[in-house]
Design an enzyme around this catalytic site. Sequence first.
Site, mmCIF file in Angstrom:
data_model
loop_
_atom_site.group_PDB
_atom_site.id
_atom_site.type_symbol
_atom_site.label_atom_id
_atom_site.label_comp_id
_atom_site.label_asym_id
_atom_site.label_seq_id
_atom_site.Cartn_x
_atom_site.Cartn_y
_atom_site.Cartn_z
ATOM 1 N N ASN A 1 18.448 17.144 -31.163
ATOM 2 C CA ASN A 1 19.474 18.135 -30.892
ATOM 3 C C ASN A 1 19.479 19.198 -31.986
ATOM 4 O O ASN A 1 18.865 19.031 -33.046
ATOM 5 C CB ASN A 1 20.848 17.465 -30.807
ATOM 6 C CG ASN A 1 21.062 16.741 -29.498
ATOM 7 O OD1 ASN A 1 20.762 17.268 -28.430
ATOM 8 N ND2 ASN A 1 21.583 15.517 -29.569
ATOM 9 N N CYS B 1 16.304 14.213 -22.822
ATOM 10 C CA CYS B 1 16.858 15.490 -22.364
ATOM 11 C C CYS B 1 16.097 15.877 -21.102
ATOM 12 O O CYS B 1 14.873 16.027 -21.137
ATOM 13 C CB CYS B 1 16.709 16.562 -23.444
ATOM 14 S SG CYS B 1 17.180 18.221 -22.895
ATOM 15 N N GLY B 2 16.800 16.031 -19.988
ATOM 16 C CA GLY B 2 16.146 16.296 -18.713
ATOM 17 C C GLY B 2 15.401 17.616 -18.675
ATOM 18 O O GLY B 2 14.226 17.680 -18.284
ATOM 19 N N ASN C 1 28.242 13.351 -23.507
ATOM 20 C CA ASN C 1 28.191 14.726 -23.023
ATOM 21 C C ASN C 1 29.261 14.876 -21.954
ATOM 22 O O ASN C 1 29.668 13.894 -21.330
ATOM 23 C CB ASN C 1 26.815 15.028 -22.441
ATOM 24 C CG ASN C 1 25.702 14.848 -23.452
ATOM 25 O OD1 ASN C 1 25.450 15.706 -24.274
ATOM 26 N ND2 ASN C 1 25.031 13.696 -23.395
ATOM 27 N N ARG D 1 26.774 17.031 -26.402
ATOM 28 C CA ARG D 1 26.863 16.296 -27.660
ATOM 29 C C ARG D 1 25.681 16.669 -28.539
ATOM 30 O O ARG D 1 24.554 16.758 -28.085
ATOM 31 C CB ARG D 1 26.826 14.791 -27.354
ATOM 32 C CG ARG D 1 26.875 13.855 -28.528
ATOM 33 C CD ARG D 1 26.634 12.417 -28.099
ATOM 34 N NE ARG D 1 25.284 12.216 -27.570
ATOM 35 C CZ ARG D 1 24.741 11.015 -27.356
ATOM 36 N NH1 ARG D 1 25.424 9.914 -27.588
ATOM 37 N NH2 ARG D 1 23.517 10.919 -26.875
ATOM 38 N N CYS E 1 21.732 21.561 -18.537
ATOM 39 C CA CYS E 1 21.466 20.228 -19.106
ATOM 40 C C CYS E 1 20.920 19.363 -17.984
ATOM 41 O O CYS E 1 21.638 19.046 -17.028
ATOM 42 C CB CYS E 1 22.741 19.626 -19.695
ATOM 43 S SG CYS E 1 22.538 17.907 -20.245
ATOM 44 N N THR F 1 19.831 16.123 -17.760
ATOM 45 C CA THR F 1 20.425 14.800 -17.526
ATOM 46 C C THR F 1 21.862 14.932 -17.051
ATOM 47 O O THR F 1 22.361 14.080 -16.297
ATOM 48 C CB THR F 1 20.364 13.939 -18.796
ATOM 49 O OG1 THR F 1 20.926 14.672 -19.896
ATOM 50 C CG2 THR F 1 18.921 13.548 -19.119
#
Length: 280
Positions: A66, A75-76, A182, A201, A210, A212
């Site tokens: 992050n 992370c998708g 998140n 987050r 985002c 995911t």
Amino acid sequence: MLQFYKMTGAGNDFVMIDNRDLSLSEVLTHDYIAALCDRRFGIGADGLIAVEPATGSGDVRMRYYNSDGGEAEMCGNGARCFTAFVDFLTDGKLRDMHFETMAGLVRGTVNDDDSVTVQLTTPKDLKLNVLPGDDVVPAPVHFLNTGVPHAVAYLEDIDSIDIRKMGAHLRYHPAFAPAGTNANFATVLSPQHLKLRTYERGVEDETLACGTGMTATALLHAVLTDAPSPISLDVAGGDTLSVGFKRVGETGFSDVTLTGPALMVFRGELPLRVALGCLV
């Protein structure tokens, strides 16, 4: 010099690093990554992704950090950018790959139209009505881990919400301690079409997308409404992505996929031990 690339997946942006020879492992410290991701004094990004050699059954390994420098499980949108980046690094020899993450093995495919599909790890820990709604988030809050934890609330209008206040309220809520979560806020446009905003987050702010979070929001919507696959999601960055899945019983899923764009924005270099004036 540190060679880097900048990529974006539906507005979720990342610094991409080729560390297949592991020569940068000692340089990529918590503070250095945070400096690179800083939007005023660094390159600027929601996170940093490094390509490393596989340690198990994957073709390669994805390391995701992050923007605060902390490593995260998955992370998708980062996974989609990672897939396109590996395709680029291998001159198209790995357009269909399996790569290792802290959340498990992920399959990534660069499609003929250059969109990218990732088949995500099996979701877990689905919980409906974790919170009943309160003065800050005026709707029931649900939970699903799609590689990383996600809380989701469905609201009639998400355009005018104070997402920093609402997102931080859920991110640090005792119900999701100690790891936190998140936070996603969605509105239903039609049975198979949602609009979404996400507070991440580790970024501690809204991001333009985002992956995911989209996946968790789509899957929870399917459980709550019995909406069929695929489900489209409009995100704050302006793109529309698609989540595909198969239902397993009332609350289970398999073959979960996320499809959307992954674009190279630019490439550059920095002195290896200097992040724009910040010695590390």
